[in-house]
Write an enzyme that holds these catalytic residues in place. Structure first.
Site, short mmCIF file in Angstrom:
data_model
loop_
_atom_site.label_atom_id
_atom_site.label_comp_id
_atom_site.label_asym_id
_atom_site.label_seq_id
_atom_site.Cartn_x
_atom_site.Cartn_y
_atom_site.Cartn_z
N GLU A 176 13.20 -0.26 -3.83
CA GLU A 176 13.95 0.96 -3.15
C GLU A 176 15.30 0.87 -3.59
O GLU A 176 16.10 0.19 -3.15
CB GLU A 176 13.97 0.79 -1.65
N ASN B 40 8.17 5.69 6.54
CA ASN B 40 9.09 4.92 7.43
C ASN B 40 10.07 5.84 8.38
O ASN B 40 10.82 6.52 7.51
CB ASN B 40 9.93 4.06 6.55
N GLY C 292 17.71 7.89 1.03
CA GLY C 292 18.48 9.17 2.10
C GLY C 292 19.52 9.95 1.24
O GLY C 292 20.14 10.58 1.90
N HIS D 280 14.15 -4.46 4.60
CA HIS D 280 14.36 -3.11 4.41
C HIS D 280 16.10 -3.01 3.89
O HIS D 280 16.63 -3.84 4.66
CB HIS D 280 14.31 -2.02 5.35
N GLU E 175 18.39 -1.36 4.81
CA GLU E 175 19.16 -0.88 5.97
C GLU E 175 19.60 -2.40 6.82
O GLU E 175 20.21 -2.60 7.50
CB GLU E 175 18.58 0.05 6.75
N SER F 254 14.38 8.65 -1.58
CA SER F 254 14.25 9.92 -1.69
C SER F 254 13.05 10.53 -2.45
O SER F 254 13.03 11.32 -3.20
CB SER F 254 15.60 10.76 -2.53
N LYS G 102 12.37 5.36 10.54
CA LYS G 102 13.39 4.63 10.88
C LYS G 102 13.76 4.87 12.30
O LYS G 102 12.63 5.18 13.26
CB LYS G 102 14.61 5.46 9.99
P1 PGA Z 1 14.23 8.04 1.89
O1 PGA Z 1 14.16 6.78 2.69
O2 PGA Z 1 12.93 8.57 1.52
O3 PGA Z 1 14.84 8.95 3.20
O4 PGA Z 1 15.18 8.12 0.92
C1 PGA Z 1 13.52 5.74 1.96
C2 PGA Z 1 13.44 4.43 2.77
O5 PGA Z 1 14.37 3.82 3.06
O6 PGA Z 1 12.21 3.73 2.88
#
Ligand code: PGA
Length: 252
Positions: free
Chosen positions: A167, A9, A173, A95, A97, A213, A11
């Protein structure tokens, strides 16, 4: 046997030129990998060109979001049919976010999910609890609400094709990965929920990815868990070496 899936992903990262550069390198470093599904989800602006670059490779294309209508007056939005038109096979839905910054609800996620399935897109539906919810001991309750609200009400054939991504929001992140045991506990719970809703056969075939992460140095232990079928990878999918290593995780 559930085939592992590793999805990147990206983003809101990568220009068109940077996207092309990354997928060219990934197609070379991942050439010949066929025992796991590999997906990249660039930003909308790069989908068409990345789709061209990926032709004939083992990497599939996904989008990070889509609108819940097929067409019409929805300024700034992208319809599911536009995604298939440029060669997307997958789409990430709900997601955290999107839920956190753009107010997406389980109801909206469910609407998008139905439409994605109608358009033959493979949905990757994200669920996960906030840190506060985990600390209050409400993780299972939150996940149950998200799964029941977002992923129930499908036909058996549709349900089998859904990919779920667990997640935990506190792990995204932040560099704070859930421990393999913490992740496994929730994946097992999700599979149990799917069994209650759709029966054992479907629950056993649905792939459940872990996200938050995921890195080259923790993917092997995560993938050693019985109910973790792959990863939804953010930051570490932006780098050719780390995403390659993640896709090529070593089976315990
Ligand atoms: P990350 O993000 O691996 O940077 O923690 C994962 C995600 O939001 O899908």
């Amino acid at each position: 046997m559930r085939k592992p899936v590793m999805a990147g992903n990206w983003k809101m990262n990568k220009t068109v030129a940077e996207s092309v550069d990354l997928v060219k390198k990934l197609s070379a470093s991942l050439a010949g990998v066929s025992d796991r599904d590999i997906v990249v989800c660039p930003p909308f602006t790069s989908l068409a060109i990345v789709s061209e670059v990926l032709k004939g490779t083992s990497i599939s294309l996904g989008a990070q979001n889509m609108n819940d209508h097929t067409d019409g007056a929805y300024t700034g939005e992208v319809a599911p049919g536009m995604l298939t038109d440029v060669g997307c096979q997958y789409v990430i839905l709900g997601h955290s976010e999107r839920r956190q910054y753009y107010g997406e609800t389980d109801e909206l996620v469910h609407k998008k999910l139905q439409l994605a399935l109608d358009k033959k897109l493979i949905p990757i539906v994200c669920v996960g609890e906030l840190l506060k919810e985990r600390e209050e001991g409400r993780t299972f309750q939150v996940i149950e609400k998200q799964i029941k609200g977002g992923v129930s009400g499908l036909s058996p054939a549709q349900a089998t094709g859904v990919i779920i991504a667990y997640e935990p929001v506190w792990a995204i992140g932040t560099g704070k990965t859930a421990t393999p045991a913490q992740a496994q506990e929730v994946h097992f719970f999700i599979r149990g929920l799917m069994a209650r809703i759709y029966g054992d056969a479907i629950a056993n075939s649905v792939r459940i990815l872990y996200g938050g992460s995921v890195k080259a140095d923790n993917i092997d232990t995560l993938m050693a868990q019985p109910d973790i079928d792959g990863g939804l990878v953010g930051g570490a999918s932006l780098d050719v070496n780390s995403f390659t290593r993640i896709v090529k995780f070593v089976k315990a």
